[in-house]
Design a protein around this motif. Structure first.
Motif, PDB file in Angstrom:
ATOM      1  N   UNK A   5      -3.377   5.896  -1.606  1.00 18.60           N
ATOM      2  CA  UNK A   5      -3.813   5.099  -0.471  1.00 18.60           C
ATOM      3  C   UNK A   5      -2.614   4.406   0.131  1.00 18.60           C
ATOM      4  N   UNK A   6      -2.501   4.441   1.413  1.00 23.82           N
ATOM      5  CA  UNK A   6      -1.434   3.714   2.073  1.00 23.82           C
ATOM      6  C   UNK A   6      -2.012   2.858   3.182  1.00 23.82           C
ATOM      7  N   UNK A   7      -1.639   1.619   3.159  1.00 24.02           N
ATOM      8  CA  UNK A   7      -2.065   0.734   4.248  1.00 24.02           C
ATOM      9  C   UNK A   7      -0.968   0.603   5.286  1.00 24.02           C
ATOM     10  N   UNK A 115      -6.315   6.969   4.144  1.00 19.90           N
ATOM     11  CA  UNK A 115      -5.975   5.677   4.731  1.00 19.90           C
ATOM     12  C   UNK A 115      -7.231   4.830   4.788  1.00 19.90           C
ATOM     13  N   UNK A 116      -7.058   3.570   4.503  1.00 18.04           N
ATOM     14  CA  UNK A 116      -8.187   2.649   4.565  1.00 18.04           C
ATOM     15  C   UNK A 116      -7.795   1.438   5.379  1.00 18.04           C
ATOM     16  N   UNK A 125      -6.287  -8.493  -3.390  1.00 16.35           N
ATOM     17  CA  UNK A 125      -7.392  -8.326  -4.335  1.00 16.35           C
ATOM     18  C   UNK A 125      -7.589  -6.842  -4.643  1.00 16.35           C
ATOM     19  N   UNK A 126      -8.479  -6.553  -5.553  1.00 17.82           N
ATOM     20  CA  UNK A 126      -8.855  -5.180  -5.858  1.00 17.82           C
ATOM     21  C   UNK A 126     -10.143  -4.882  -5.099  1.00 17.82           C
ATOM     22  N   UNK A 127     -10.125  -3.798  -4.333  1.00 14.11           N
ATOM     23  CA  UNK A 127     -11.297  -3.437  -3.529  1.00 14.11           C
ATOM     24  C   UNK A 127     -11.836  -2.081  -3.972  1.00 14.11           C
ATOM     25  N   UNK A 143      -5.196  -3.963  -3.099  1.00 13.71           N
ATOM     26  CA  UNK A 143      -4.730  -4.148  -1.727  1.00 13.71           C
ATOM     27  C   UNK A 143      -3.460  -5.005  -1.763  1.00 13.71           C
ATOM     28  N   UNK A 144      -2.414  -4.598  -1.045  1.00 18.17           N
ATOM     29  CA  UNK A 144      -1.176  -5.372  -1.030  1.00 18.17           C
ATOM     30  C   UNK A 144      -1.431  -6.810  -0.570  1.00 18.17           C
TER      31      UNK A 144
END
Length: 149
Positions: A5-7, A115-116, A125-127, A143-144
């Protein structure tokens, strides 16, 4: 999980680029042409993940073609015909200086990527993220802390 996953991609503010080039482009017949949205999304995901090269299947003129994109040389090569074309990234879209790291600080390994959009208030946090191939299944993503909704 094999899914990455990349934000970083989501930090690209395409709305600010209206009227400017916001898609990856390929040189065809002496003119720059936009990639279709599906291919553009694949290119942006690989580029913003810090990958130097990526392989894609693209459906062109009724045929499924295999390509390798070299983001250092900014070229795409048809892996069957070996034809090469020049490409360019969207206006102001810059690749990270180093490959994106996972939650343990290790460089991300090449593999399937999704991608999210990080929900408001979820940075750091952890999603739960829907699994792209297993309907109704989820996996956890850290999540960063500096992710922007």
């Amino acid at each position: 999980s094999a899914f990455r996953v990349t934000t970083t991609l989501l930090r690209c503010q395409e709305k600010q680029l209206q009227g400017r080039m916001s898609r990856f482009q390929v040189m065809l017949g002496g003119k720059w042409r936009d990639y279709q949205p599906n291919e553009d999304k694949k290119f942006k995901t690989a580029f913003m993940s810090g990958q130097k090269k990526a392989r894609f299947n693209m459906f062109i003129n009724g045929k499924n073609e295999k390509y390798e994109v070299d983001f250092n040389k900014m070229t795409q090569e048809n892996l069957i015909s070996h034809g090469t074309r020049e490409i360019r990234q969207p206006y102001r879209l810059e690749a990270p200086s180093a490959p994106v790291q996972d939650a343990d600080g290790m460089p991300m390994q090449p593999g399937p990527t999704i991608c999210i959009k990080v929900p408001p208030g979820a940075a750091g946090t952890t999603i739960q993220v829907p699994h792209p191939k297993a309907k109704g299944k989820f996996f956890e993503v850290k999540a960063p802390h500096d992710a922007k909704p």
